[in-house]
Motif scaffolding. Structure first.
Motif, PDB file in Angstrom:
ATOM      1  N   MET A   1       8.653  18.789 -22.852  1.00 41.56           N
ATOM      2  CA  MET A   1       9.769  19.581 -22.315  1.00 41.56           C
ATOM      3  C   MET A   1      10.480  18.802 -21.193  1.00 41.56           C
ATOM      4  O   MET A   1       9.814  18.313 -20.280  1.00 41.56           O
ATOM      5  CB  MET A   1       9.224  20.895 -21.745  1.00 41.56           C
ATOM      6  N   THR A   2      11.793  18.661 -21.309  1.00 40.73           N
ATOM      7  CA  THR A   2      12.558  18.003 -20.235  1.00 40.73           C
ATOM      8  C   THR A   2      13.741  18.894 -19.840  1.00 40.73           C
ATOM      9  O   THR A   2      14.113  19.806 -20.581  1.00 40.73           O
ATOM     10  CB  THR A   2      13.099  16.624 -20.678  1.00 40.73           C
ATOM     11  N   ILE A   3      14.328  18.622 -18.690  1.00 35.22           N
ATOM     12  CA  ILE A   3      15.407  19.469 -18.161  1.00 35.22           C
ATOM     13  C   ILE A   3      16.663  18.605 -17.990  1.00 35.22           C
ATOM     14  O   ILE A   3      16.700  17.716 -17.122  1.00 35.22           O
ATOM     15  CB  ILE A   3      14.965  20.117 -16.833  1.00 35.22           C
ATOM     16  N   ASP A   4      17.688  18.848 -18.818  1.00 35.79           N
ATOM     17  CA  ASP A   4      18.911  18.020 -18.799  1.00 35.79           C
ATOM     18  C   ASP A   4      19.602  18.038 -17.434  1.00 35.79           C
ATOM     19  O   ASP A   4      20.183  17.036 -17.017  1.00 35.79           O
ATOM     20  CB  ASP A   4      19.893  18.508 -19.874  1.00 35.79           C
ATOM     21  N   ALA A   5      19.533  19.184 -16.731  1.00 33.84           N
ATOM     22  CA  ALA A   5      20.218  19.316 -15.438  1.00 33.84           C
ATOM     23  C   ALA A   5      19.673  18.334 -14.391  1.00 33.84           C
ATOM     24  O   ALA A   5      20.315  18.078 -13.376  1.00 33.84           O
ATOM     25  CB  ALA A   5      20.076  20.747 -14.931  1.00 33.84           C
ATOM     26  N   PHE A   6      18.485  17.761 -14.670  1.00 38.90           N
ATOM     27  CA  PHE A   6      17.894  16.805 -13.718  1.00 38.90           C
ATOM     28  C   PHE A   6      18.520  15.415 -13.818  1.00 38.90           C
ATOM     29  O   PHE A   6      18.369  14.602 -12.911  1.00 38.90           O
ATOM     30  CB  PHE A   6      16.379  16.665 -13.959  1.00 38.90           C
ATOM     31  N   LEU A   7      19.210  15.136 -14.978  1.00 43.33           N
ATOM     32  CA  LEU A   7      19.689  13.768 -15.238  1.00 43.33           C
ATOM     33  C   LEU A   7      20.484  13.130 -14.090  1.00 43.33           C
ATOM     34  O   LEU A   7      20.213  11.993 -13.708  1.00 43.33           O
ATOM     35  CB  LEU A   7      20.505  13.736 -16.531  1.00 43.33           C
ATOM     36  N   PRO A   8      21.494  13.859 -13.505  1.00 44.03           N
ATOM     37  CA  PRO A   8      22.260  13.213 -12.424  1.00 44.03           C
ATOM     38  C   PRO A   8      21.422  12.920 -11.179  1.00 44.03           C
ATOM     39  O   PRO A   8      21.856  12.158 -10.308  1.00 44.03           O
ATOM     40  CB  PRO A   8      23.349  14.259 -12.091  1.00 44.03           C
ATOM     41  N   TRP A   9      20.243  13.520 -11.094  1.00 41.74           N
ATOM     42  CA  TRP A   9      19.406  13.377  -9.897  1.00 41.74           C
ATOM     43  C   TRP A   9      18.318  12.317 -10.054  1.00 41.74           C
ATOM     44  O   TRP A   9      17.546  12.098  -9.113  1.00 41.74           O
ATOM     45  CB  TRP A   9      18.763  14.729  -9.546  1.00 41.74           C
ATOM     46  N   THR A  10      18.259  11.684 -11.232  1.00 44.63           N
ATOM     47  CA  THR A  10      17.141  10.767 -11.516  1.00 44.63           C
ATOM     48  C   THR A  10      16.905   9.739 -10.409  1.00 44.63           C
ATOM     49  O   THR A  10      15.775   9.540  -9.949  1.00 44.63           O
ATOM     50  CB  THR A  10      17.385   9.988 -12.838  1.00 44.63           C
ATOM     51  N   ARG A  11      17.990   9.063  -9.966  1.00 47.51           N
ATOM     52  CA  ARG A  11      17.827   7.995  -8.966  1.00 47.51           C
ATOM     53  C   ARG A  11      17.329   8.564  -7.638  1.00 47.51           C
ATOM     54  O   ARG A  11      16.570   7.916  -6.918  1.00 47.51           O
ATOM     55  CB  ARG A  11      19.135   7.209  -8.744  1.00 47.51           C
ATOM     56  N   TRP A  12      17.774   9.802  -7.308  1.00 51.79           N
ATOM     57  CA  TRP A  12      17.292  10.445  -6.079  1.00 51.79           C
ATOM     58  C   TRP A  12      15.793  10.764  -6.188  1.00 51.79           C
ATOM     59  O   TRP A  12      15.040  10.538  -5.247  1.00 51.79           O
ATOM     60  CB  TRP A  12      18.069  11.742  -5.799  1.00 51.79           C
ATOM     61  N   PHE A  13      15.397  11.276  -7.356  1.00 50.08           N
ATOM     62  CA  PHE A  13      13.966  11.572  -7.556  1.00 50.08           C
ATOM     63  C   PHE A  13      13.162  10.282  -7.410  1.00 50.08           C
ATOM     64  O   PHE A  13      12.117  10.253  -6.761  1.00 50.08           O
ATOM     65  CB  PHE A  13      13.694  12.164  -8.949  1.00 50.08           C
ATOM     66  N   LEU A  14      13.666   9.201  -8.030  1.00 51.01           N
ATOM     67  CA  LEU A  14      12.971   7.906  -7.964  1.00 51.01           C
ATOM     68  C   LEU A  14      12.852   7.435  -6.514  1.00 51.01           C
ATOM     69  O   LEU A  14      11.792   6.990  -6.080  1.00 51.01           O
ATOM     70  CB  LEU A  14      13.743   6.855  -8.758  1.00 51.01           C
ATOM     71  N   ALA A  15      13.985   7.546  -5.776  1.00 50.15           N
ATOM     72  CA  ALA A  15      13.983   7.095  -4.375  1.00 50.15           C
ATOM     73  C   ALA A  15      12.928   7.854  -3.577  1.00 50.15           C
ATOM     74  O   ALA A  15      12.092   7.239  -2.884  1.00 50.15           O
ATOM     75  CB  ALA A  15      15.362   7.286  -3.756  1.00 50.15           C
ATOM     76  N   PHE A  16      12.919   9.197  -3.696  1.00 51.75           N
ATOM     77  CA  PHE A  16      11.958   9.977  -2.904  1.00 51.75           C
ATOM     78  C   PHE A  16      10.531   9.813  -3.419  1.00 51.75           C
ATOM     79  O   PHE A  16       9.576   9.894  -2.645  1.00 51.75           O
ATOM     80  CB  PHE A  16      12.388  11.446  -2.821  1.00 51.75           C
ATOM     81  N   HIS A  17      10.404   9.546  -4.730  1.00 50.45           N
ATOM     82  CA  HIS A  17       9.071   9.255  -5.267  1.00 50.45           C
ATOM     83  C   HIS A  17       8.538   7.976  -4.617  1.00 50.45           C
ATOM     84  O   HIS A  17       7.412   7.951  -4.104  1.00 50.45           O
ATOM     85  CB  HIS A  17       9.171   9.091  -6.787  1.00 50.45           C
ATOM     86  N   VAL A  18       9.351   6.928  -4.588  1.00 49.21           N
ATOM     87  CA  VAL A  18       8.891   5.648  -4.033  1.00 49.21           C
ATOM     88  C   VAL A  18       8.638   5.772  -2.523  1.00 49.21           C
ATOM     89  O   VAL A  18       7.641   5.255  -2.009  1.00 49.21           O
ATOM     90  CB  VAL A  18       9.888   4.510  -4.372  1.00 49.21           C
TER      91      VAL A  18
END
Ligand code: HEM
Length: 150
Positions: A1-18
């Protein structure tokens, strides 16, 4: 299961993950070092009591919240379309190394509690060797997500 609405936020998620992973790892590298130094002082001494405070604060104020944030942003990435290839070896290797990292985190918590009760059961050498484990796991994880060798 994935959520399309997350797509524009991917780089932000990656940044905060790192960012959160860096804080988690910093703590995981430093806490066993504190245990090494803690072994060198007498039980009940002023230095020993100071190490207890440092260890408790490092675990509660940095390591635990950073681990929760790493997991939170990691899960957001898992739910982002295309971030994870469930058939790829690198992803399964990362997950396996992560299980090791969570287990090591659990051991650190237990060792800290033992020191807090003046009931440490291990030698300085033991903590010196344990200190290398998160480094090796971190190297495996980063190589898996960045190089993706298989
Ligand atoms: C806490 C559990 C964790 C989960 C659920 C998780 C999950 C993820 C996911 C889904 C990605 C995106 C994969 C991609 O498309 O590149 C990612 C990226 C990444 N993760 Fe984690 N991760 C976790 C912990 C860690 C840890 C402990 C490290 C390092 C020691 C780490 C390092 C990285 C790095 C460096 C990236 C960026 C890769 C890139 O530039 O694309 N992660 N993580």
């Amino acid at each position: 299961m994935t959520i399309d609405a997350f797509l524009p936020w991917t780089r932000w998620f990656l940044a905060f993950h790192v960012i959160s992973v860096m804080a988690w790892m910093a703590g995981m590298f430093y806490l066993p070092r504190l245990f090494v130094y803690h072994c060198q002082v007498r039980v009940g001494s002023e230095e020993s009591e100071r190490f207890k405070i440092m260890e408790r604060r490092l675990l509660r104020a940095i390591i635990n919240p950073a681990m929760i944030a790493s997991l939170f942003f990691g899960i957001l990435l898992v739910l982002t379309p295309g971030a994870v290839d469930w058939h790829a070896g690198w992803w399964h290797s990362k997950m396996t190394a992560l299980v090791g990292m969570f287990a090591f985190h659990g051991f650190c918590s237990r060792w800290r509690k033992d020191f807090a009760k003046d009931q440490n059961r291990h030698t300085e050498r033991y903590y010196r060797i344990a200190n290398e484990i998160p480094t090796v796991l971190m190297m495996i994880i980063v190589i898996m997500v960045i190089v993706r060798p298989f």
